[in-house]
Write an enzyme that holds these catalytic residues in place. Sequence first.
Site, short mmCIF file in Angstrom:
data_model
loop_
_atom_site.label_atom_id
_atom_site.label_comp_id
_atom_site.label_asym_id
_atom_site.label_seq_id
_atom_site.Cartn_x
_atom_site.Cartn_y
_atom_site.Cartn_z
N HIS A 191 -23.81 48.47 -5.31
CA HIS A 191 -23.56 47.66 -4.24
C HIS A 191 -24.39 46.44 -4.42
O HIS A 191 -23.98 45.39 -4.16
CB HIS A 191 -23.67 48.11 -2.93
CG HIS A 191 -23.05 47.20 -1.86
ND1 HIS A 191 -21.67 47.30 -1.48
CD2 HIS A 191 -23.47 46.25 -1.01
CE1 HIS A 191 -21.46 46.26 -0.82
NE2 HIS A 191 -22.57 45.86 -0.37
N TYR A 220 -24.38 41.70 -5.03
CA TYR A 220 -25.04 40.74 -4.57
C TYR A 220 -25.83 39.82 -5.80
O TYR A 220 -26.06 38.83 -5.87
CB TYR A 220 -25.98 41.14 -3.53
CG TYR A 220 -25.38 41.64 -2.20
CD1 TYR A 220 -24.73 40.81 -1.45
CD2 TYR A 220 -25.67 43.04 -2.03
CE1 TYR A 220 -23.93 41.42 -0.30
CE2 TYR A 220 -25.04 43.43 -0.88
CZ TYR A 220 -24.24 42.71 -0.22
OH TYR A 220 -23.71 43.21 1.04
N HIS A 261 -9.50 43.60 -2.96
CA HIS A 261 -10.67 43.16 -2.40
C HIS A 261 -11.86 42.58 -3.39
O HIS A 261 -12.26 41.58 -3.10
CB HIS A 261 -11.40 44.35 -1.59
CG HIS A 261 -12.77 44.07 -1.07
ND1 HIS A 261 -13.24 43.04 -0.15
CD2 HIS A 261 -13.84 44.47 -1.70
CE1 HIS A 261 -14.43 43.00 -0.15
NE2 HIS A 261 -14.99 43.90 -1.13
N PHE A 262 -11.96 43.51 -4.50
CA PHE A 262 -12.79 43.24 -5.65
C PHE A 262 -12.64 41.92 -6.40
O PHE A 262 -13.37 41.02 -6.57
CB PHE A 262 -12.76 44.30 -6.75
CG PHE A 262 -14.24 44.30 -7.42
CD1 PHE A 262 -15.12 44.84 -6.99
CD2 PHE A 262 -13.91 44.20 -8.68
CE1 PHE A 262 -16.14 44.90 -7.85
CE2 PHE A 262 -14.85 44.43 -9.39
CZ PHE A 262 -15.89 44.93 -9.17
N HIS A 263 -11.19 41.82 -6.40
CA HIS A 263 -10.53 40.39 -7.07
C HIS A 263 -10.78 39.37 -5.98
O HIS A 263 -10.84 38.08 -6.62
CB HIS A 263 -9.18 40.81 -7.48
CG HIS A 263 -8.98 41.52 -8.82
ND1 HIS A 263 -9.09 42.85 -8.84
CD2 HIS A 263 -9.11 40.98 -10.15
CE1 HIS A 263 -8.98 43.08 -10.14
NE2 HIS A 263 -8.97 42.16 -10.80
N ARG A 269 -5.60 53.84 -6.59
CA ARG A 269 -6.60 52.83 -7.51
C ARG A 269 -6.63 53.40 -9.01
O ARG A 269 -6.73 54.76 -8.87
CB ARG A 269 -7.92 52.63 -6.94
CG ARG A 269 -9.08 51.92 -7.66
CD ARG A 269 -10.03 51.87 -7.02
NE ARG A 269 -11.22 51.16 -7.46
CZ ARG A 269 -12.44 50.83 -7.27
NH1 ARG A 269 -12.75 51.72 -6.17
NH2 ARG A 269 -13.30 50.10 -7.86
N ARG A 270 -6.83 52.65 -9.92
CA ARG A 270 -6.92 52.93 -11.47
C ARG A 270 -5.79 53.76 -12.11
O ARG A 270 -5.96 54.06 -13.28
CB ARG A 270 -8.24 54.03 -11.41
CG ARG A 270 -9.48 53.34 -10.75
CD ARG A 270 -10.48 54.53 -11.01
NE ARG A 270 -11.84 53.99 -10.41
CZ ARG A 270 -12.32 54.28 -9.18
NH1 ARG A 270 -11.83 55.19 -8.49
NH2 ARG A 270 -13.48 54.00 -8.73
#
Length: 552
Positions: free
Chosen positions: A226, A230, A377-379, A442-443
Amino acid sequence: MSFTKNNLSKVDKKDAKLSLAHIYVAFTALLLGGLAGLLQVFVRSGQFKLPFGIGYYQVLTVHGVLLGLILTTFFIMGFQFAAISRTAGAFSNTQRKLGWIGFWLMTIGTISAAVMVLLNEASVLYTFYAPLQAHWIFYLGLTLVVVGSWLECLAQAMRYAQWRRENKGQTSPLLTFMVVVNNLMWFVATLGVAAEVLFQLLPWSLGFVERIDVLLSRTLFWYFGHALVYFWLLPAYMIWYVVIPKVIGGKIFSDALSRLSFMLFLILSVPVGIHHQFTEPGIDGFWKFLQTVLTFFVVVPSLMTAFSMFATFELRGRELGGKGVLGWFKNLPWKDSRFLVPFIGMVAFIPGGAGGIVNASYQMNELIHNTIWVTGHFHLTVATAVVLTYFGAAYWLIPHLTGRKLTNKLNNYANVTGIMWAIGMFIMSGAMHIAGLLGAPRRSEFSTYGGSEQATEWISYQIAQAVGGTILFIAILLIIGVVVNLLWFAPKGEEEFPVGEVAEGAGKTPAILENFKVWGVILVALILIAYTIPIIDIIRNSPLGSVGYKFW
């Protein structure tokens, strides 16, 4: 403000070469990783099969590792070398030599890991979760990337310390300070993944141990994982806080507010990884709850950043004659790619941040955990808010380093890349979010869905992902075209490295915001509180008992 007095007008030429070396690798990773991503969404659409025996999880790993780890780390380090040289002064020969050693270690590690993935010996995704096992060279390659980055962080910290010695009692350049905060966070976070690789995955892949504790390995990864988000985000914040105000002709709203937000990210970045492990049964619910609370505290510096940025925009817009509640908005430099492209990223971070609140909320996470919602979300966050800011920075950073000009024509092409990226990502990420709410995993590749009625419901969204992915890849080709021109073909000239000045009415920066000892103690205390007992419990209750190493 002392921070502007010590600014230099240009990055030192020797430092520029080091920065450019990182940028070459970063944009090579963008091209190759983007191609792998395009193949991936084609396969998921169910309308395409990979040729030459290439596996779906091979391209998935290539995409994740090259874009999630290599593009970001190399660009960040290249940008940070340039940022320190620009604001604190040129690196010494020793510091620069450390940077080059770090760069070559990172590059050798990248090539080593990439070869193993291409040989189908490391199709373990960028999270390299056990019990999936990769060739030991893959793990060693990633280790070299991390160790190389440590050496580069050390070189940058040495230049900061040198500036402090030479300018006792003065507030350090804001951009240099931000780099040091980001590097400190990176070093503390990578201790977790280093421990996972060196003490678990490498011995396991070499055959020294037969089994490892999967829960412990995942916990160590997310101790790092995580904070990694950042590490990607804070360089974008550096550009938002320090560069964008200068680009629009305004001032930095508050030096103190900028430093405080970075220190809050530092102390809150690491002790939150367990919120990625809500479904892990081996971690007590209390520790999941505690880290959820700490995760939500991260909203505070994020909102501080949003307030600071839009205050800067409004003040500048009103200086230019904007009237009414939103009249200032139209006066911003919308035709300047140095502003427009990062601004699109800022806007994308709003729904991306809202999705992050869903991910970190225990009950709502149960709905979307391990669905393609998480990928969407990641994208939005990393692949839009962060990388669009990087691209916007590259459009002025590269010509500054190469002694060329961002021409009007190239500026227009750069604006097109940002708009195309926004359109492609809206389609692809939007389809991912909706399909995730419908339960699409996912994946997983399309062929694993079977012929169920639910899988049929997902098909249209998978096709939409392929459409969005195609637009994104076309944007990548255009981005590479702009970058190549800025590197070698644009007209010779001078391009500014924009560094903003602090607004005259801003308050004085308290010295405690630069006291790393105080913030370091808080960081260590939070990590010990959040992780000591969970890790002790995991080791005590491990089904492996005492793990014996067997050397031959």
